[in-house]
Design an enzyme around this catalytic site. Structure first.
Site, PDB file in Angstrom:
ATOM      1  N   ASP A 107       0.807  -1.221   0.000  1.00 29.01           N
ATOM      2  CA  ASP A 107       0.000   0.000   0.000  1.00 29.01           C
ATOM      3  C   ASP A 107       0.845   1.278   0.000  1.00 29.01           C
ATOM      4  O   ASP A 107       0.447   2.274  -0.606  1.00 29.01           O
ATOM      5  CB  ASP A 107      -1.037  -0.010   1.137  1.00 29.01           C
ATOM      6  CG  ASP A 107      -0.403  -0.135   2.495  1.00 29.01           C
ATOM      7  OD1 ASP A 107       0.799  -0.489   2.570  1.00 29.01           O
ATOM      8  OD2 ASP A 107      -1.087   0.119   3.494  1.00 29.01           O
ATOM      9  N   THR A 130       3.024  -8.336  -1.694  1.00 33.14           N
ATOM     10  CA  THR A 130       3.255  -8.224  -0.253  1.00 33.14           C
ATOM     11  C   THR A 130       2.792  -9.509   0.424  1.00 33.14           C
ATOM     12  O   THR A 130       1.770 -10.071   0.029  1.00 33.14           O
ATOM     13  CB  THR A 130       2.523  -6.997   0.362  1.00 33.14           C
ATOM     14  OG1 THR A 130       2.538  -7.109   1.790  1.00 33.14           O
ATOM     15  CG2 THR A 130       1.079  -6.899  -0.087  1.00 33.14           C
ATOM     16  N   ASP A 132       1.593  -9.831   3.301  1.00 32.96           N
ATOM     17  CA  ASP A 132       0.521  -9.626   4.290  1.00 32.96           C
ATOM     18  C   ASP A 132      -0.883  -9.837   3.748  1.00 32.96           C
ATOM     19  O   ASP A 132      -1.831  -9.956   4.519  1.00 32.96           O
ATOM     20  CB  ASP A 132       0.579  -8.188   4.849  1.00 32.96           C
ATOM     21  CG  ASP A 132       1.845  -7.935   5.623  1.00 32.96           C
ATOM     22  OD1 ASP A 132       2.507  -8.915   6.018  1.00 32.96           O
ATOM     23  OD2 ASP A 132       2.176  -6.755   5.840  1.00 32.96           O
ATOM     24  N   ASP A 134      -2.828  -7.649   2.535  1.00 32.98           N
ATOM     25  CA  ASP A 134      -3.686  -6.618   3.124  1.00 32.98           C
ATOM     26  C   ASP A 134      -4.195  -5.595   2.106  1.00 32.98           C
ATOM     27  O   ASP A 134      -4.603  -4.503   2.487  1.00 32.98           O
ATOM     28  CB  ASP A 134      -2.932  -5.901   4.253  1.00 32.98           C
ATOM     29  CG  ASP A 134      -1.633  -5.273   3.780  1.00 32.98           C
ATOM     30  OD1 ASP A 134      -1.214  -5.547   2.637  1.00 32.98           O
ATOM     31  OD2 ASP A 134      -1.033  -4.507   4.547  1.00 32.98           O
ATOM     32  N   ARG A 176       1.252  -6.742  10.824  1.00 30.75           N
ATOM     33  CA  ARG A 176       0.988  -5.762  11.884  1.00 30.75           C
ATOM     34  C   ARG A 176      -0.444  -5.234  11.843  1.00 30.75           C
ATOM     35  O   ARG A 176      -1.060  -4.991  12.862  1.00 30.75           O
ATOM     36  CB  ARG A 176       1.968  -4.599  11.693  1.00 30.75           C
ATOM     37  CG  ARG A 176       2.100  -3.640  12.815  1.00 30.75           C
ATOM     38  CD  ARG A 176       3.236  -2.678  12.527  1.00 30.75           C
ATOM     39  NE  ARG A 176       4.521  -3.385  12.455  1.00 30.75           N
ATOM     40  CZ  ARG A 176       5.253  -3.691  13.519  1.00 30.75           C
ATOM     41  NH1 ARG A 176       4.849  -3.337  14.706  1.00 30.75           N
ATOM     42  NH2 ARG A 176       6.395  -4.324  13.383  1.00 30.75           N
TER      43      ARG A 176
HETATM   44  P1  ATP Z   1       4.803  -3.632   2.491  1.00 29.58           P
HETATM   45  O1  ATP Z   1       3.308  -3.725   2.594  1.00 29.58           O
HETATM   46  O2  ATP Z   1       5.418  -4.935   2.169  1.00 29.58           O
HETATM   47  O3  ATP Z   1       5.453  -2.930   3.671  1.00 29.58           O
HETATM   48  P2  ATP Z   1       4.786  -1.152   1.033  1.00 29.58           P
HETATM   49  O4  ATP Z   1       4.732  -0.863  -0.413  1.00 29.58           O
HETATM   50  O5  ATP Z   1       3.579  -0.769   1.838  1.00 29.58           O
HETATM   51  O6  ATP Z   1       5.135  -2.690   1.210  1.00 29.58           O
HETATM   52  P3  ATP Z   1       6.308   1.039   2.225  1.00 29.58           P
HETATM   53  O7  ATP Z   1       7.662   1.053   2.822  1.00 29.58           O
HETATM   54  O8  ATP Z   1       5.178   1.493   3.071  1.00 29.58           O
HETATM   55  O9  ATP Z   1       6.082  -0.457   1.674  1.00 29.58           O
HETATM   56  O10 ATP Z   1       6.328   1.960   0.913  1.00 29.58           O
HETATM   57  C1  ATP Z   1       7.311   1.767  -0.087  1.00 29.58           C
HETATM   58  C2  ATP Z   1       7.795   3.108  -0.592  1.00 29.58           C
HETATM   59  O11 ATP Z   1       6.694   3.816  -1.196  1.00 29.58           O
HETATM   60  C3  ATP Z   1       8.324   4.066   0.464  1.00 29.58           C
HETATM   61  O12 ATP Z   1       9.655   3.784   0.830  1.00 29.58           O
HETATM   62  C4  ATP Z   1       8.197   5.408  -0.243  1.00 29.58           C
HETATM   63  O13 ATP Z   1       9.262   5.609  -1.137  1.00 29.58           O
HETATM   64  C5  ATP Z   1       6.903   5.221  -1.043  1.00 29.58           C
HETATM   65  N1  ATP Z   1       5.778   5.818  -0.307  1.00 29.58           N
HETATM   66  C6  ATP Z   1       5.087   5.290   0.710  1.00 29.58           C
HETATM   67  N2  ATP Z   1       4.164   6.161   1.184  1.00 29.58           N
HETATM   68  C7  ATP Z   1       4.282   7.281   0.427  1.00 29.58           C
HETATM   69  C8  ATP Z   1       3.636   8.552   0.409  1.00 29.58           C
HETATM   70  N3  ATP Z   1       2.659   8.842   1.281  1.00 29.58           N
HETATM   71  N4  ATP Z   1       4.031   9.449  -0.516  1.00 29.58           N
HETATM   72  C9  ATP Z   1       5.017   9.158  -1.397  1.00 29.58           C
HETATM   73  N5  ATP Z   1       5.669   7.995  -1.411  1.00 29.58           N
HETATM   74  C10 ATP Z   1       5.325   7.062  -0.531  1.00 29.58           C
END
Ligand code: ATP
Length: 327
Positions: A107, A130, A132, A134, A176
C-alpha cells in the site's frame, strides 16, 4: 500504436515478497511480446530518483521464476515522499523516455504511485506484491501463499517440541495491520487460536482464549499471534500469561524474516504471471492508476485509491472454525 506506450519502467518497492521475480519476468516478457520496451528500475523509487535504470531484454528475466526476493532489489525511499524527490523521479522518466510505470509492492508503494501519477500524469499500474495480503480488491497478493506455507512448515516443527515438553507456544507471525497470515496459518497448522489485529480493540483475545478453556484435553498448545504494538505480540502475551497463569509452561517463537524468503509456491508463480500479463494488457487498453487483482480466479482492475484506502476484512468466521476444531 493506439495506446501510445512505447516504453515502460518497472520497479519493486516496499517489503520484498516471494513471487516478485515471477511478476518481473511476466511484465517484461508481456511488454516485449507487444513491442513495448522495458526499463528496469533498481531499488524501488530510490532508483527512479538516482537514475539506476537499465533496459531489459527477455533473457534478463531468464531463470528467475523460482527465485525468492527481487532481482530489482527493494528499498524504502524517504525522498520520494517529498515533492522535490518526485520531481527528480519525473525528470529521469522523461530522460529515459519511459511512458508508463508498473510498480510491484504494497500500500505504501501504491500511495506513492498515486501521488506521482496525479502530479505528473504518468500512467501507472500496480501489482500487489506483499506477504501480508492486506490490499483491498484482490483475494490474494503475490507472496502471501508462499509466506503462509513457510509459516505452516515452521509451526509443524515447533509443534514437535511443544508436545514433547507439554508447553504453550506463542508463535509470532508478520501482519501488523492484517491477520490473514495469523488466522489462516493457525487453521492450516491445527493451532488452538489466532490473535489478530482486527480484534485488538474489540475484545481481550487472551482472556477470551483462557475463558474458552483452550485444549482442555492436552497440555501442549500453539497460539499464532500477529506482531502488534498493542498486544506486544508474542512476547507481550507470553509475559501476561506467565503473570496471570503461572501454571502454564510458556514459550515464544518469533518467526521473523524467514517468512519473506524462499522459492515461491506454484500459486504465487501463477498469479504473478497472470497479473504481469494483465498489467501490460491494461496499459495497452488505456487503463491508468489501477491495481491488478484476482477475485474468484478472474483478473480484476481496482482503482489504486480503493486498493489503498478500503479495508480488506478478514473472515472472522474462521475464528469460530478454529475454536470448534481445537476442543
Ligand atoms: P509492504 O506492505 O510490504 O510494507 P509497502 O509498499 O507498503 O510494502 P512502504 O515502505 O510502506 O512499503 O512503501 C514503499 C515506498 O513507497 C516508500 O519507501 C516510499 O518511497 C513510497 N511511499 C510510501 N508512502 C508514500 C507517500 N505517502 N508518498 C510518497 N511515497 C510514498
Amino acid at each position: 500504436m493506439v495506446h501510445g506506450i512505447r516504453c515502460i519502467g518497472l520497479l519493486t518497492s516496499g517489503g520484498d515478497a516471494p513471487g516478485m521475480n515471477a511478476a518481473i519476468r511476466s511484465v517484461t516478457r508481456a511488454a516485449i511480446f507487444n513491442n513495448i520496451r522495458v526499463k528496469a528500475i533498481y531499488r524501488g523509487y530510490k532508483g527512479l530518483i538516482t537514475g539506476e535504470i537499465k533496459e531489459f531484454q527477455t533473457q534478463n528475466v531468464s531463470n528467475i521464476i523460482q527465485q525468492g526476493g527481487t532481482i530489482l532489489k527493494s528499498a524504502r525511499c524517504a525522498e520520494f515522499r517529498t515533492p522535490e524527490g518526485r520531481q527528480l523521479a519525473y525528470e529521469n522518466l522523461v530522460r529515459e523516455e519511459i511512458d508508463a510505470l508498473v510498480v510491484i509492492g504494497g500500500d505504501g508503494t501504491f500511495t506513492g504511485a498515486r501521488l506521482f501519477s496525479q502530479e505528473y500524469n504518468v500512467p501507472i499500474v500496480g501489482l500487489p506484491g506483499t506477504i501480508d495480503n492486506d490490499l483491498f480488491g484482490t483475494d490474494s497478493t503475490i507472496g502471501y501463499d508462499t509466506a503462509l506455507n513457510t509459516i505452516i512448515d515452521a509451526v509443524d516443527k515447533i509443534r514437535d517440541t511443544a508436545s514433547s515438553h507439554e508447553r504453550l507456544f506463542f508463535i509470532e507471525v508478520m501482519g501488523r495491520d492484517a491477520g490473514f497470515l495469523a488466522l489462516n496459518s493457525a487453521l492450516a497448522s491445527g493451532a488452538e487460536a489466532a490473535i489478530i489485529p482486527e480484534r485488538e480493540t474489540k475484545v481481550d483475545q487472551l482472556e477470551e482464549l483462557i475463558r474458552n478453556g483452550f485444549r482442555k484435553s492436552k497440555n501442549s498448545s500453539i497460539v499464532i499471534v500477529s506482531e502488534s504494538e498493542v498486544t506486544g505480540g508474542a512476547n507481550g502475551l507470553a509475559e501476561r500469561m506467565r503473570r496471570e497463569h503461572p501454571e502454564y509452561d510458556v514459550r515464544v517463537s518469533i518467526l521473523g524474516h524467514i517468512q519473506r524468503g524462499g522459492s515461491p509456491t506454484a500459486y504465487d508463480r501463477i498469479i504473478a504471471s497472470r497479473m504481469g500479463v494483465a498489467a501490460i494488457d491494461a496499459l495497452m487498453d488505456g487503463l491508468r492508476n489501477i491495481m491488478i487483482g484476482i477475485v474468484n480466479n478472474e483478473i480484476v482492475h481496482v482503482p489504486l485509491a480503493k486498493a489503498i484506502k478500503d479495508d480488506k476484512p478478514v473472515n472472522e468466521q474462521l475464528l469460530g472454525v478454529l475454536q470448534i476444531l481445537s476442543i
